[in-house]
Design an enzyme around this catalytic site. Structure first.
Site, short mmCIF file in Angstrom:
data_model
loop_
_atom_site.label_atom_id
_atom_site.label_comp_id
_atom_site.label_asym_id
_atom_site.label_seq_id
_atom_site.Cartn_x
_atom_site.Cartn_y
_atom_site.Cartn_z
N GLY A 1 4.99 6.65 14.66
CA GLY A 1 6.40 6.34 15.03
C GLY A 1 7.51 6.64 13.85
N SER A 2 8.66 6.10 13.94
CA SER A 2 9.67 6.45 13.14
C SER A 2 9.45 6.38 11.62
CB SER A 2 10.79 5.62 13.46
OG SER A 2 11.35 6.05 14.83
N VAL A 3 8.43 5.57 11.42
CA VAL A 3 8.16 5.43 9.82
C VAL A 3 7.65 6.81 9.33
CG1 VAL A 3 6.08 4.63 8.37
CG2 VAL A 3 6.92 3.08 10.07
#
Length: 636
Positions: A345-347
């Site tokens: 995801g956004s990591v």
């Protein structure tokens, strides 16, 4: 007529000539006859003995030959220990003894001795064994590590009509010696080793398990799981050799007290790990508690030293008892931090941020006009919140975790440079950390990208990684742009204390030091809180730690629905990666929650980061940041 012959003068007796040789024929014949008689007698005796051996005693002597013969055996070496970074023992071996008897042989020996000398052996074998059982039980106690050793139990073992019986598997050597010295003809003592894990299930997924394997040839302590298995050759040492007398043609049945050592065993080496057992215990407890209260199917956390890449802690919510691992299910036995792969995801947006800054495309304060959605090939990408076109600073794109803003920046970077940056961050291949069972994750090669692939990768979908890999990405940014492959083993220590440091892996330059510092500064705003304007809040404000600058990133990635083979609308991986402190990095923490649901803690791993970071600052006395994180305008 001639007269009588004249004799010569008589010689005196003292000058007589030599006496004629005596006749020897008679004595020679006598000696020859005697010799023949003796030879014939010897042959007769030998013949009688031969008849006796091959005929009358053939069966008995054959049985004796089968019942006792010399056998060479290996002697197990002492297994090395596993230590934490401070020398605390995580796994070690202690010497124990298995006490055994050969009941059928012992009964026969006793009965034969009693028949020859009833005065010396006045009682029956069974009565004698009553005495033995009483002594064994009084010496060992009624139970030894779960094995019953009360008098009646021991007696029943002693009088069984079998060839071999183990009375107890893990007796203390001193007590075993006392028993064998008392009854050397009946009781035998056999070396065994017991593996001890003083911290129970703490770090069990990493350390693994080893136990004594009587079914091995020869019996030895064998690594079964984790490091115990992967480093078995280092820990096991080199076996010695001995000679023993065995029975009944079975090399495993050793006649008591017949061992003769030939070659001494060489002890195994010990392993010093990078893990700090106190931190491991604390993080494991926090991960387990958070998995429970977030409703997650599983959870893992990794703590890295930002300067060396050393693994300070690697914790999972599912663990097992290494002394009884047979009762654990497969999920407990896995080390999820390296064996579970997931979409981050956004990591993963840190890749776009680093590339855009490295190639001089954006500065933190640059403003992007970010629409509410963006079409990439056949996909339409939206942000997590509904909005029209809004001006965001480049810092704000990541602090507010805008998918659309990230893709706008990624398109400026371009596919080729973006793919190269993924490779520099070490994604798609194992980290070479020496953590057993590590997976490589998956990054699709550039030549296989479809039209929508570049709409997925920058926002952390369409690729997979392990938690250790994810944490390593942030270690590179924390370490001024140099990614150091994480490592678990610090040194090997010989039996005499000789220490052999493991060679530190060489770092990989991902981005320049200036770029890394800029990205760290930008990602501090993820934890920003503005009580007056929620539009200026970062997505990870619950990770903030008073007195310390925190740089990090939240992540939410849709899981694949097994029914439709499409992205689920209800099952997610929740991630967080953070740097502590951002202005002078010491530690990097990565967290993954698998499908949390149903509680207030299900949407973010930021609170768990906060708790871990707070512990680290106390445990390692991390100095506070010189100044607080400056306020940044995220949305114009």
């Amino acid at each position: 007529m001639p007269g009588p012959q004249q004799r010569g003068p008589r010689r005196p007796l003292s000058v007589r000539g030599p006496r004629p040789a005596a006749r020897t024929g008679g004595n020679s014949k006598l000696r020859l006859a005697v010799g023949r008689i003796l030879l014939i007698g010897a042959l007769v005796v030998a013949g009688v003995k031969l008849v006796q051996v091959q005929g009358l005693q053939a069966d008995e002597l054959s049985l004796q030959a089968q019942q006792q013969r010399t056998t060479r055996q290996n002697i197990p070496a002492e297994r090395g220990s596993i230590l934490d970074r401070n020398g605390n023992q995580l796994a070690f071996s202690v010497e124990v003894r298995a006490l055994y008897i050969l009941p059928q042989r012992a009964r026969k020996t006793w009965d034969e001795a009693r028949a020859k000398d009833p005065k010396q052996y006045p009682v029956s074998y069974d009565d004698h064994m009553r005495e033995v059982a009483k002594f064994v039980s009084s010496t060992l106690g009624p139970e030894v590590n779960g094995e019953k050793t009360d008098e009646e139990t021991v007696y029943q073992q002693l009088v069984k009509d079998i060839s071999y019986e183990v009375l107890v598997s893990e007796a203390e050597p001193a007590k075993a010696q006392k028993i064998v010295e008392k009854y050397p003809a009946e009781i035998g003592s056999e070396y065994r080793s017991k593996r001890i894990y003083p911290n129970g299930d703490v770090a069990s997924n990493v350390i693994g398990a080893a136990n004594w394997r009587q079914d091995e040839k020869p019996p030895t302590t064998l690594g079964i799981l984790g490091l115990e298995a992967a480093q078995d050759n280092v820990l096991a040492g080199r076996m010695g050799r001995r000679v023993v007398d065995t029975m009944s043609g079975d090399d495993t049945l050793v006649i008591p007290n017949t061992e003769r050592e030939l070659v001494k065993p060489q002890p195994g080496k010990s392993l010093e790990l990078t893990i700090d057992i106190d931190t491991q215990y604390a993080v494991q407890k926090m991960v387990t508690d958070y998995a429970r209260k977030s409703g997650a199917k599983g959870a893992s956390a990794v703590v890295l030293d930002s300067r060396t890449g050393e693994i300070v802690a690697m914790a999972n919510d599912k663990v097992y008892d290494p002394t009884d691992f047979g009762k654990a299910d497969p999920e407990q036995l896995r080390n999820g931090a390296v064996s579970n792969v997931f979409e981050p995801g956004s990591v993963n947006k840190i890749v776009t941020a680093a590339a855009a800054v490295e190639y001089g495309l954006f500065k933190p304060e640059d403003v992007l006009q970010v629409p509410g959605s963006l079409k990439v090939a056949d996909r339409t990408i939206k942000d997590a919140w509904t909005h029209g076109t809004v001006p965001m600073s480049f810092t704000g794109v990541f602090a507010k975790s805008s998918n659309v803003g990230t893709l706008l920046a990624a398109q400026e970077v371009g596919k080729e440079r973006y793919a190269e940056m993924l490779q520099k961050f070490g994604l798609g291949r194992r980290t070479l950390s020496e953590v057993p069972a590590e997976e490589s994750g998956l990054v699709p090669p550039l030549n296989q990208w479809s039209g929508s692939t570049f709409g997925n990768l920058p926002i952390g979908q369409g690729l997979s990684m392990t938690l250790l890999q994810m944490t390593g990405m942030y270690q590179a940014i924390a370490n001024d742009g140099v990614r150091i492959p994480p490592r678990l083993i610090r040194a090997e220590i010989g039996a005499e204390g000789a220490r052999s440091e493991k060679q530190r892996p060489e770092g990989v330059r991902v981005v320049s030091a200036e770029t890394a510092k800029t990205v760290r500064s930008m990602f501090r705003s993820v934890t920003q809180v503005d009580p007056r304007d929620s539009d200026q809040n970062g997505t990870g404000r619950q990770a903030a730690l008073p007195g310390y600058q925190i740089a990090g990133k939240t992540g939410t990635a849709q899981q694949i629905d097994p029914i439709c083979k499409c992205y689920s609308q209800s099952q997610y991986w929740i991630t967080f990666a953070g740097i502590l402190p951002a202005d002078n990095p010491r530690y990097v923490v990565g967290i993954m929650l698998d499908a949390p649901h149903g509680t207030q803690f299900s949407t973010s791993a930021a609170p768990l980061f906060h708790d871990i970071a707070a512990y680290l600052t106390q445990r390692f006395q991390v100095p506070m940041s010189a100044e607080q994180t400056p306020y940044v305008q995220l949305q114009m």
